[in-house]
Enzyme design. Structure first.
Site, short mmCIF file in Angstrom:
data_model
loop_
_atom_site.label_atom_id
_atom_site.label_comp_id
_atom_site.label_asym_id
_atom_site.label_seq_id
_atom_site.Cartn_x
_atom_site.Cartn_y
_atom_site.Cartn_z
N SER A 92 -86.86 -13.26 19.36
CA SER A 92 -87.19 -11.98 20.01
C SER A 92 -87.08 -10.83 19.01
CB SER A 92 -86.24 -11.75 21.18
OG SER A 92 -84.89 -11.76 20.72
N GLY A 125 -90.42 -18.12 17.34
CA GLY A 125 -89.44 -18.27 18.42
C GLY A 125 -88.23 -17.38 18.33
N ASN A 173 -80.85 -20.22 14.11
CA ASN A 173 -80.32 -21.27 14.97
C ASN A 173 -79.14 -21.96 14.31
OD1 ASN A 173 -82.41 -20.59 16.65
ND2 ASN A 173 -83.75 -22.23 15.93
N HIS A 196 -76.74 -17.65 10.93
CA HIS A 196 -75.69 -17.43 11.94
C HIS A 196 -74.71 -18.59 12.04
CE1 HIS A 196 -78.62 -14.40 13.99
NE2 HIS A 196 -78.03 -13.90 12.91
N TYR A 230 -68.54 -23.41 22.63
CA TYR A 230 -69.24 -24.09 21.53
C TYR A 230 -69.16 -25.62 21.69
CZ TYR A 230 -70.04 -19.60 19.46
OH TYR A 230 -70.48 -18.31 19.26
N ARG A 281 -72.09 -26.61 23.81
CA ARG A 281 -73.37 -26.53 23.08
C ARG A 281 -73.45 -27.64 22.02
NH1 ARG A 281 -73.89 -20.80 20.84
NH2 ARG A 281 -76.04 -21.40 20.39
N ASP A 339 -78.28 -25.02 15.29
CA ASP A 339 -78.47 -26.48 15.40
C ASP A 339 -78.94 -27.03 14.04
OD1 ASP A 339 -81.41 -25.53 17.15
OD2 ASP A 339 -81.45 -26.52 15.19
N1 APR Z 1 -91.78 -21.72 21.48
C1 APR Z 1 -91.73 -20.57 20.75
N2 APR Z 1 -91.07 -19.46 21.14
C2 APR Z 1 -90.45 -19.51 22.33
C3 APR Z 1 -90.46 -20.66 23.16
C4 APR Z 1 -91.16 -21.80 22.69
N3 APR Z 1 -91.22 -22.94 23.40
N4 APR Z 1 -89.75 -20.37 24.29
C5 APR Z 1 -89.30 -19.10 24.15
N5 APR Z 1 -89.73 -18.57 22.99
C6 APR Z 1 -89.46 -17.25 22.42
C7 APR Z 1 -89.18 -16.16 23.42
O1 APR Z 1 -90.41 -15.54 23.84
C8 APR Z 1 -88.33 -15.18 22.59
O2 APR Z 1 -89.15 -14.27 21.86
O3 APR Z 1 -88.27 -17.37 21.65
C9 APR Z 1 -87.62 -16.10 21.61
C10 APR Z 1 -86.16 -16.33 21.94
O4 APR Z 1 -85.49 -15.09 21.77
P1 APR Z 1 -83.90 -15.07 21.92
O5 APR Z 1 -83.50 -15.85 23.12
O6 APR Z 1 -83.47 -13.64 21.79
O7 APR Z 1 -83.36 -15.90 20.67
P2 APR Z 1 -83.20 -15.39 19.17
O8 APR Z 1 -84.24 -14.38 18.83
O9 APR Z 1 -83.10 -16.61 18.33
O10 APR Z 1 -81.76 -14.68 19.20
C11 APR Z 1 -81.28 -14.17 17.97
O11 APR Z 1 -79.16 -13.67 18.99
O12 APR Z 1 -77.58 -14.38 20.46
C12 APR Z 1 -77.86 -14.23 19.14
O13 APR Z 1 -77.00 -15.47 17.34
C13 APR Z 1 -77.85 -15.57 18.45
O14 APR Z 1 -79.31 -16.39 16.73
C14 APR Z 1 -79.28 -15.74 18.00
C15 APR Z 1 -79.80 -14.32 17.91
#
Ligand code: APR
Length: 229
Positions: free
Chosen positions: A172, A170, A87, A104, A53, A56, A89
């Site tokens: 998944s 943004g 997020n 989170h 952390y 980051r 941040d």
């Molecule tokens: N703009 C918009 N979306 C984007 C971009 C961008 N520039 N670049 C990537 N993405 C999308 C990807 O296609 C994906 O669907 O952002 C998503 C990122 O997914 P993850 O990496 O799984 O992140 P997230 O969904 O925030 O993860 C959820 O998992 O690890 C834990 O606690 C952590 O909060 C996090 C949680």
């Protein structure tokens, strides 16, 4: 004013230079999530978790909000905007958004390991073994680790149920309970997903997928919403 509820994930901060978790080259390709983001990892080697952390947090002190963060803040001139973010941040806040709920946790905060109500702002990037709370216990990152409860989820669900428009940017949609918020919208509520990637979108929802990066996608959505408003 119409109520816009916005769920954001790591993709929202990608254009600020912060890595996502599950894209190619993402954080979970470099680190074992159970080693650095779980209570078990903390119990086993707190110094490894603190360093994960710290790195980051150090990067975050050097990052800036991107155009997408500023556009979301601007939408507050037209709508009642509530951001719910996965997020950790503070880029939404630094861009000027006034209602941000962190599901989170927050990277720039530390918490007592003896009393979770004791939360401290961090104005420096390094949190070390031996940094203690006012009760003398070790400070930990103020982050929700895998396997820990998400205290803000009930508040988030209530806000999503009141949404006139639900926007997802943004993420998944793979980590629960955050991903489950999509199913909390009232039937017929317009849902906009902004993500350049493919998403498996559950049926039965009134969904528009804007297949663009956050900044471009929010720009496009802003003109749609303001023309309709
Ligand atoms: N703009 C918009 N979306 C984007 C971009 C961008 N520039 N670049 C990537 N993405 C999308 C990807 O296609 C994906 O669907 O952002 C998503 C990122 O997914 P993850 O990496 O799984 O992140 P997230 O969904 O925030 O993860 C959820 O998992 O690890 C834990 O606690 C952590 O909060 C996090 C949680």
């Amino acid at each position: 004013m119409k109520r816009l509820v916005v769920l954001t994930g790591a993709g929202m901060s990608a254009e600020s230079g912060i890595k996502t978790f599950r894209d190619m080259g993402g954080v979970w390709e470099q680190y074992d999530v159970m080693e650095v983001a779980s209570p078990e990892g903390w119990a086993r080697h707190p110094e490894v978790v603190l360093e994960f952390y710290n790195q980051r947090r150090k990067q975050l002190f050097e990052c800036l909000p991107n155009k997408g963060h500023y556009l979301l803040a601007e939408l507050e001139n037209y709508f009642d905007v509530q951001i719910i973010t996965q997020n950790v941040d503070d880029l939404h806040e630094r861009a000027g958004s006034t209602k941000v709920l962190h599901l989170h946790g927050e990277l720039k905060k530390a918490r007592s390991t003896a009393d979770p109500t004791l939360v401290y702002d961090l104005d420096h990037w390094e949190l070390k073994l031996g940094d203690k709370c006012e009760k003398g216990s070790q400070l930990r990152p103020h982050i929700v680790w895998f396997g820990e409860p998400v205290p803000a989820i009930n508040d988030a669900e209530k806000k999503v149920r009141k949404a006139d428009i639900f926007i997802v940017i943004g993420t998944s949609l793979t980590v629960y309970p955050a991903a489950g918020l999509l199913m909390d919208v009232l039937p017929g509520t317009p849902v906009f997903l902004i993500d350049p990637g493919e998403l498996n979108i559950p049926g039965g929802l009134n969904v528009t997928h804007i297949k663009k990066k956050a900044s471009e996608g929010i720009e496009e959505l802003k003109s749609i919403l303001i023309n309709e408003n």
